[in-house]
Design an enzyme around this catalytic site. Structure first.
Site, PDB file in Angstrom:
ATOM      1  CD  GLU A 113      90.506  24.629  -5.355  1.00 11.88           C
ATOM      2  OE1 GLU A 113      89.788  24.345  -4.380  1.00 11.88           O
ATOM      3  OE2 GLU A 113      90.057  25.107  -6.414  1.00 11.88           O
ATOM      4  CB  VAL A 143      78.003  37.374 -16.752  1.00  9.81           C
ATOM      5  CG1 VAL A 143      78.037  38.068 -18.109  1.00  9.81           C
ATOM      6  CG2 VAL A 143      78.642  38.245 -15.686  1.00  9.81           C
ATOM      7  CG  ASN A 154      79.772  32.494  -8.488  1.00  5.70           C
ATOM      8  OD1 ASN A 154      80.542  33.334  -8.037  1.00  5.70           O
ATOM      9  ND2 ASN A 154      80.160  31.568  -9.348  1.00  5.70           N
ATOM     10  NE  ARG A 195      78.705  37.139  -8.731  1.00  6.97           N
ATOM     11  CZ  ARG A 195      79.070  36.613  -9.890  1.00  6.97           C
ATOM     12  NH1 ARG A 195      78.177  36.466 -10.844  1.00  6.97           N
ATOM     13  NH2 ARG A 195      80.312  36.218 -10.117  1.00  6.97           N
ATOM     14  CE  LYS A 212      84.636  32.913  -3.724  1.00  3.61           C
ATOM     15  NZ  LYS A 212      83.264  32.982  -4.223  1.00  3.61           N
ATOM     16  CE  LYS A 264      90.540  28.209  -7.464  1.00  8.59           C
ATOM     17  NZ  LYS A 264      89.258  27.471  -7.655  1.00  8.59           N
ATOM     18  NE  ARG A 293      80.902  36.309 -19.691  1.00  8.55           N
ATOM     19  CZ  ARG A 293      81.141  36.260 -18.374  1.00  8.55           C
ATOM     20  NH1 ARG A 293      81.867  37.223 -17.812  1.00  8.55           N
ATOM     21  NH2 ARG A 293      80.687  35.259 -17.639  1.00  8.55           N
TER      22      ARG A 293
END
Length: 452
Positions: free
Chosen positions: A200, A295, A290, A292, A116, A158, A338
């Site tokens: 950040e 969801v 991301n 990928r 990141k 993070k 979800r």
């Protein structure tokens, strides 16, 4: 076109990928742990290979076992789904070395964007807006204090290797920074085996808006519009919608064009997501990329009519995108909820058990992505997601009402089972959500309201 694809995942996403493969005429092979021996994807796939016991590290995260399964069945390609090994550059590199096509970006791009801190630097060099903070991974608590002092509080720590809402800590008081730094480092190492952090500025009352991109191996790149993912608890998404409500056409175009520019700068291929913080003043800043499938990809599919998993497979096969940016014309509004096996009354604690009843909703413009069925054992080893309810309607209010109806139709029961379906309905009914004035603080605000 590939003749055999191994699906290196489980649950609803494994079934989703297997269905896309079958529509393309591709033989599909599932992998499964001992706990998933009787799973829906094992029943659906053309073949299945056992890769280990229930604990994820021994099965779905076991790179040698997954790669050996692909070799055993003669798979030319492998789809990682989301989670598990989907953003592991070492896994993608092993696949490449074994002559197995990894359906996703290259290991080099995953390494570049998965770190990141490195991603922030790369995107800043490409002219993308990033939040003020550290230029790389922090080397000490003292450096964190110095960066925070120049950035201004509140700040967020993070994990460099983070994802899924884990490895984060918001710090509002300078006196709490050192303790938060140490605790978050420990958590990052426990979850990601990498204790590096970056820092950040933390934006209060922000919205979380992300842009879906598709990039082929021939320089073609398009965006499929944006999604609002602001309904979250502990940085984990609960409800997503597309398009993001309240954006002006100019702001929408700027965000989407920025994401495409970032993808091209990174040499990206496949499906990817650029996640942004949107401030109350309509300024936006990149949070992360991301590498990928997300969801929440179904809401984008519902408004664009584009099968993102199919496009991933075609891109990995070396084909050019069959459409241009002007061909992507979103219509209407889609919302995804979800439904998890969790107890909202106990701070969303997992509530596993055996399903004695599982009946999903139906009706016009309702899609349910699920792997659950009656007698299925929802165990403690994996993610608690039971189903994704997705609806489409011509406008947001109709979509909201349709989702409320769909959630009310779910019939889910089992000893000890609790789900989030009724909680999600309470979010849909909240005045701030109905007015599209909510931010990432909505769920926390609802908890405070309930406590009064």
């Amino acid at each position: 076109m590939f003749s055999t694809v191994l699906v290196a995942n489980r649950g609803e996403i494994a079934l989703r990928v297997a269905r896309a493969c079958r529509e393309l005429g591709i033989r599909t092979v599932a992998v499964y742990s001992t706990a998933d021996r009787d799973s829906a994807v094992v029943r659906f796939a053309d073949d299945a290979v056992h890769i280990g016991p229930a604990p994820a590290k021994a099965g779905y995260l076991n790179i040698p076992a997954v790669v050996e399964a692909a070799r055993l069945v003669g798979a030319e390609a492998l789809h990682p789904g989301y989670g598990f090994l989907s953003e592991d550059p070492d896994f993608a590199e092993v696949c490449e070395a074994e002559g197995i096509t990894f359906i996703g970006p290259s290991p080099q791009v995953m390494q570049r964007l998965g770190d990141k801190a490195a991603c922030r630097a790369l995107m800043a060099d490409a002219g993308l807006p990033v939040l003020p903070g550290s230029t790389g991974a922090l080397t000490s608590a003292a450096e964190a204090k110095d960066v925070a002092r120049h950035t201004g509080y509140p700040v967020i720590l993070k994990a460099v290797a983070g994802g899924g809402g884990r490895g984060m800590a918001v710090v509002r008081d300078p006196a709490d920074l050192v303790a938060a730094y140490r605790a978050t480092r420990a958590q990052a190492f426990a979850v990601f085996a990498d204790d590096r952090l970056y820092l950040e500025r933390y934006v209060e009352q922000a919205r979380h808006v992300e842009v879906q991109v598709l990039c082929d191996r021939h320089g073609g790149a398009v965006h499929l519009g944006e999604r609002d993912c602001s309904v979250q608890r502990r940085h984990q998404k609960l409800i997503e919608e597309s398009p993001a409500p309240g954006l002006t056409p100019t702001l929408r175009d700027r965000m989407c064009e920025t994401a495409v520019r970032g993808a091209l700068a990174a040499g990206y291929t496949g499906a990817g997501t650029f996640e942004f913080v949107l401030t109350p003043e309509d300024d936006f800043y990149l949070m992360e990329v991301n590498c990928r499938l997300q969801v929440e990809h179904p809401v984008t599919e519902m408004v664009t009519g584009i099968d993102i998993v199919r496009e991933q497979i075609l891109i990995a096969d070396g084909q050019r995108l069959a459409f241009r940016q002007e061909d992507v014309v979103p219509r209407g509004v889609a919302i995804e909820c979800r439904v998890n096996a969790e107890d909202p009354a106990r701070d969303f604690a997992p509530a596993p058990g055996t399903l004695t009843e599982f009946v999903p909703p139906g009706g016009p413009f309702v899609r349910v992505d699920t792997h659950a069925f009656a007698d299925w054992q929802v165990g403690p080893h994996y993610d608690s997601l039971l189903a994704k309810a997705v609806v489409w309607a011509p406008d947001r209010e109709q979509a909201r009402a349709r989702m409320d109806r769909a959630l009310g139709e779910f019939r889910i029961d089992g000893a000890g089972m609790r789900t989030t379906s009724e909680f999600l309905r309470s979010v849909l009914a909240h005045p701030r959500f109905r007015a599209a004035s909510h931010t990432t603080s909505l769920v926390a605000a609802m908890a405070d309201e309930a406590a009064v």
